[in-house]
Design a protein around this motif. Sequence first.
Motif, PDB file in Angstrom:
ATOM      1  N   ARG A 255       0.824  -1.222   0.000  1.00 23.24           N
ATOM      2  CA  ARG A 255       0.000   0.000   0.000  1.00 23.24           C
ATOM      3  C   ARG A 255       0.849   1.259   0.000  1.00 23.24           C
ATOM      4  O   ARG A 255       0.531   2.255   0.677  1.00 23.24           O
ATOM      5  CB  ARG A 255      -0.947   0.014   1.199  1.00 23.24           C
ATOM      6  CG  ARG A 255      -1.920  -1.125   1.130  1.00 23.24           C
ATOM      7  CD  ARG A 255      -2.912  -1.031   2.223  1.00 23.24           C
ATOM      8  NE  ARG A 255      -3.846  -2.139   2.125  1.00 23.24           N
ATOM      9  CZ  ARG A 255      -4.718  -2.454   3.031  1.00 23.24           C
ATOM     10  NH1 ARG A 255      -4.807  -1.743   4.128  1.00 23.24           N
ATOM     11  NH2 ARG A 255      -5.528  -3.446   2.861  1.00 23.24           N
ATOM     12  N   ARG A 256       1.955   1.200  -0.752  1.00 21.50           N
ATOM     13  CA  ARG A 256       2.812   2.382  -0.865  1.00 21.50           C
ATOM     14  C   ARG A 256       2.532   3.083  -2.178  1.00 21.50           C
ATOM     15  O   ARG A 256       2.034   2.468  -3.123  1.00 21.50           O
ATOM     16  CB  ARG A 256       4.290   1.957  -0.850  1.00 21.50           C
ATOM     17  CG  ARG A 256       4.713   1.433   0.481  1.00 21.50           C
ATOM     18  CD  ARG A 256       6.157   1.084   0.631  1.00 21.50           C
ATOM     19  NE  ARG A 256       7.036   1.276  -0.502  1.00 21.50           N
ATOM     20  CZ  ARG A 256       8.359   1.342  -0.390  1.00 21.50           C
ATOM     21  NH1 ARG A 256       8.929   1.291   0.793  1.00 21.50           N
ATOM     22  NH2 ARG A 256       9.116   1.471  -1.454  1.00 21.50           N
ATOM     23  N   ARG A 257       2.894   4.335  -2.241  1.00 21.91           N
ATOM     24  CA  ARG A 257       2.800   5.073  -3.493  1.00 21.91           C
ATOM     25  C   ARG A 257       3.672   4.382  -4.543  1.00 21.91           C
ATOM     26  O   ARG A 257       4.715   3.817  -4.201  1.00 21.91           O
ATOM     27  CB  ARG A 257       3.290   6.512  -3.249  1.00 21.91           C
ATOM     28  CG  ARG A 257       3.079   7.403  -4.428  1.00 21.91           C
ATOM     29  CD  ARG A 257       3.455   8.836  -4.072  1.00 21.91           C
ATOM     30  NE  ARG A 257       3.535   9.619  -5.286  1.00 21.91           N
ATOM     31  CZ  ARG A 257       3.936  10.875  -5.332  1.00 21.91           C
ATOM     32  NH1 ARG A 257       4.298  11.495  -4.212  1.00 21.91           N
ATOM     33  NH2 ARG A 257       3.983  11.525  -6.474  1.00 21.91           N
ATOM     34  N   LYS A 289      -3.481   4.548 -10.684  1.00 15.91           N
ATOM     35  CA  LYS A 289      -3.949   5.653  -9.816  1.00 15.91           C
ATOM     36  C   LYS A 289      -5.125   5.167  -8.963  1.00 15.91           C
ATOM     37  O   LYS A 289      -5.265   5.529  -7.792  1.00 15.91           O
ATOM     38  CB  LYS A 289      -4.378   6.853 -10.663  1.00 15.91           C
ATOM     39  CG  LYS A 289      -3.231   7.538 -11.382  1.00 15.91           C
ATOM     40  CD  LYS A 289      -2.501   8.460 -10.447  1.00 15.91           C
ATOM     41  CE  LYS A 289      -1.359   9.140 -11.179  1.00 15.91           C
ATOM     42  NZ  LYS A 289      -0.521   9.913 -10.275  1.00 15.91           N
ATOM     43  N   GLU A 292      -3.808   3.037  -6.178  1.00  9.96           N
ATOM     44  CA  GLU A 292      -3.192   3.895  -5.140  1.00  9.96           C
ATOM     45  C   GLU A 292      -4.286   4.542  -4.285  1.00  9.96           C
ATOM     46  O   GLU A 292      -4.183   4.618  -3.070  1.00  9.96           O
ATOM     47  CB  GLU A 292      -2.334   4.989  -5.785  1.00  9.96           C
ATOM     48  CG  GLU A 292      -1.015   4.475  -6.345  1.00  9.96           C
ATOM     49  CD  GLU A 292      -0.149   5.589  -6.920  1.00  9.96           C
ATOM     50  OE1 GLU A 292      -0.689   6.656  -7.286  1.00  9.96           O
ATOM     51  OE2 GLU A 292       1.073   5.390  -7.005  1.00  9.96           O
ATOM     52  N   HIS A 293      -5.368   4.997  -4.956  1.00  6.26           N
ATOM     53  CA  HIS A 293      -6.471   5.654  -4.236  1.00  6.26           C
ATOM     54  C   HIS A 293      -7.115   4.666  -3.265  1.00  6.26           C
ATOM     55  O   HIS A 293      -7.337   4.981  -2.100  1.00  6.26           O
ATOM     56  CB  HIS A 293      -7.492   6.170  -5.253  1.00  6.26           C
ATOM     57  CG  HIS A 293      -8.677   6.825  -4.622  1.00  6.26           C
ATOM     58  ND1 HIS A 293      -8.624   8.093  -4.086  1.00  6.26           N
ATOM     59  CD2 HIS A 293      -9.934   6.377  -4.416  1.00  6.26           C
ATOM     60  CE1 HIS A 293      -9.809   8.388  -3.577  1.00  6.26           C
ATOM     61  NE2 HIS A 293     -10.622   7.371  -3.762  1.00  6.26           N
ATOM     62  N   LYS A 294      -7.392   3.458  -3.756  1.00 12.68           N
ATOM     63  CA  LYS A 294      -8.016   2.430  -2.906  1.00 12.68           C
ATOM     64  C   LYS A 294      -7.126   2.144  -1.691  1.00 12.68           C
ATOM     65  O   LYS A 294      -7.597   2.086  -0.560  1.00 12.68           O
ATOM     66  CB  LYS A 294      -8.211   1.144  -3.717  1.00 12.68           C
ATOM     67  CG  LYS A 294      -8.826   0.009  -2.933  1.00 12.68           C
ATOM     68  CD  LYS A 294      -8.854  -1.283  -3.732  1.00 12.68           C
ATOM     69  CE  LYS A 294      -7.466  -1.901  -3.826  1.00 12.68           C
ATOM     70  NZ  LYS A 294      -7.425  -3.164  -4.546  1.00 12.68           N
ATOM     71  N   ASN A 295      -5.822   2.006  -1.941  1.00 10.42           N
ATOM     72  CA  ASN A 295      -4.909   1.688  -0.845  1.00 10.42           C
ATOM     73  C   ASN A 295      -4.815   2.822   0.170  1.00 10.42           C
ATOM     74  O   ASN A 295      -4.723   2.593   1.369  1.00 10.42           O
ATOM     75  CB  ASN A 295      -3.512   1.366  -1.393  1.00 10.42           C
ATOM     76  CG  ASN A 295      -3.482  -0.006  -2.054  1.00 10.42           C
ATOM     77  OD1 ASN A 295      -4.394  -0.795  -1.866  1.00 10.42           O
ATOM     78  ND2 ASN A 295      -2.451  -0.275  -2.820  1.00 10.42           N
ATOM     79  N   MET A 296      -4.863   4.073  -0.327  1.00  8.46           N
ATOM     80  CA  MET A 296      -4.807   5.229   0.574  1.00  8.46           C
ATOM     81  C   MET A 296      -6.051   5.288   1.444  1.00  8.46           C
ATOM     82  O   MET A 296      -5.994   5.473   2.641  1.00  8.46           O
ATOM     83  CB  MET A 296      -4.752   6.515  -0.241  1.00  8.46           C
ATOM     84  CG  MET A 296      -3.380   7.129  -0.306  1.00  8.46           C
ATOM     85  SD  MET A 296      -3.459   8.607  -1.316  1.00  8.46           S
ATOM     86  CE  MET A 296      -4.795   9.517  -0.568  1.00  8.46           C
ATOM     87  N   VAL A 297      -7.219   5.091   0.798  1.00  6.47           N
ATOM     88  CA  VAL A 297      -8.483   5.175   1.532  1.00  6.47           C
ATOM     89  C   VAL A 297      -8.528   4.083   2.583  1.00  6.47           C
ATOM     90  O   VAL A 297      -8.845   4.311   3.740  1.00  6.47           O
ATOM     91  CB  VAL A 297      -9.682   5.049   0.548  1.00  6.47           C
ATOM     92  CG1 VAL A 297     -10.990   4.917   1.302  1.00  6.47           C
ATOM     93  CG2 VAL A 297      -9.711   6.264  -0.364  1.00  6.47           C
ATOM     94  N   GLY A 299      -5.997   2.591   3.888  1.00  9.16           N
ATOM     95  CA  GLY A 299      -4.929   2.799   4.870  1.00  9.16           C
ATOM     96  C   GLY A 299      -5.308   3.811   5.940  1.00  9.16           C
ATOM     97  O   GLY A 299      -4.688   3.871   6.979  1.00  9.16           O
ATOM     98  N   GLN A 300      -6.335   4.658   5.672  1.00  8.11           N
ATOM     99  CA  GLN A 300      -6.649   5.728   6.616  1.00  8.11           C
ATOM    100  C   GLN A 300      -7.386   5.226   7.859  1.00  8.11           C
ATOM    101  O   GLN A 300      -8.054   4.226   7.806  1.00  8.11           O
ATOM    102  CB  GLN A 300      -7.517   6.790   5.928  1.00  8.11           C
ATOM    103  CG  GLN A 300      -6.679   7.717   5.069  1.00  8.11           C
ATOM    104  CD  GLN A 300      -7.507   8.556   4.125  1.00  8.11           C
ATOM    105  OE1 GLN A 300      -8.731   8.443   4.054  1.00  8.11           O
ATOM    106  NE2 GLN A 300      -6.846   9.391   3.354  1.00  8.11           N
TER     107      GLN A 300
END
Length: 300
Positions: A255-257, A289, A292-297, A299-300
């Motif tokens: 889940r990294r950029r 992209k 990345e968005h899914k992983n960021m969301v 990860g929060q």
Amino acid sequence: MKISVVGAGALGTFYCAMLSSSGQDVTLVCREKDAAALSKGIQVTGAVEVSATPSIATSVPSSDLVLVTVKAYDVGDAVRGIKPKPGAIVVVIHNGLGPDEAAASIIGKGHVAVGVSYSGVTFMGPGNVRLAGYTETVLGSVEPEVATRLSVVREALEKAGLKARIAGDIRAAQWEKLYANIAINPVTAITGLNNGALLEVPELKALVANVVNEAAQVSKAMGIVTSVDPLENTYKVIRDTSGNRSSMLQDVTRRRRTEIDALNGKVCELGQKHGVPTPYNDTITSLIKGIEHKNMVRGQ
Ligand SMILES: NC(=O)C1=CN([C@@H]2O[C@H](COP(=O)(O)OP(=O)(O)OC[C@H]3O[C@@H](n4cnc5c(N)ncnc54)[C@H](O)[C@@H]3O)[C@@H](O)[C@H]2O)C=CC1
Ligand SMILES: CC(C)(CO)C(=O)C(=O)O
């Protein structure tokens, strides 16, 4: 010669350990959180077995040679603290296109070079990396005056037991690696497959060809002349690294950029600039992209 390596990840730890264990004066510049662990020493296992105890710092000391080994999107921040003395060389070792230009716009003329590294290094933990294989580091600079001074970098790497060569056209050398990275990295990241599967699944082999052929049209429009056939070279890299989980697959798994902006994103940007449509690379970029968005969301 005083050498600094900025970024104590996979590649930085590898280069630093090799340089330091050959008796050269090297400082490894890391994030604050890693300094205590790194001060106990660093080691490479796998294809070579090397240990070293370089100096550890959290800002870049005055150096004759700086190797910047951070992800493409971190290069700007990583070079901001570098105040190069006259004659110092800063080699940005990265995949993709763009980070060295970002570095030159911050550091100024007369210092920045590029390193294209043909190595496979996995980060196991602070100060501990595993080398799958290494062939060479290709060096070059778009500034002719810097390019004429790169033999000192080649000699430092050779003294460390690393093969290095100076490319006549560093942009062509970057494209030669880019063709393979824009196909292998995102397609394996999206599918979760090892590199070798890209030649086993006919639909993925066709996708690889479309992504690479599009990029070859872009580089041709830019007047880039490479010494390899883009698609044949990509197939060769897939065969040579068939068991690998690509770096982008590892990034999305953790889940990294990712480095998509410097890879397919750059091909799309340059295609637009030079009037070459890039629908396959546009789609691939959008999908990464999305991941990345899914992983960021999540990860929060
Ligand atoms: N790992 C490999 O085998 C290869 C990597 N590359 C390229 O080399 C570059 C670096 O890759 P890796 O070493 O795999 O990445 P990595 O993620 O393992 O290491 C990057 C390190 O830089 C550190 N860092 C980031 N900003 C920093 C700053 N401002 N100051 C100090 N440290 C900072 C991070 O904390 C991390 O430890 C990428 O562009 C990659 O595509 C190219 C060829 C092979
Ligand atoms: C050559 C390849 C595709 C090997 O996995 C690589 O460079 C990467 O994973 O980033």
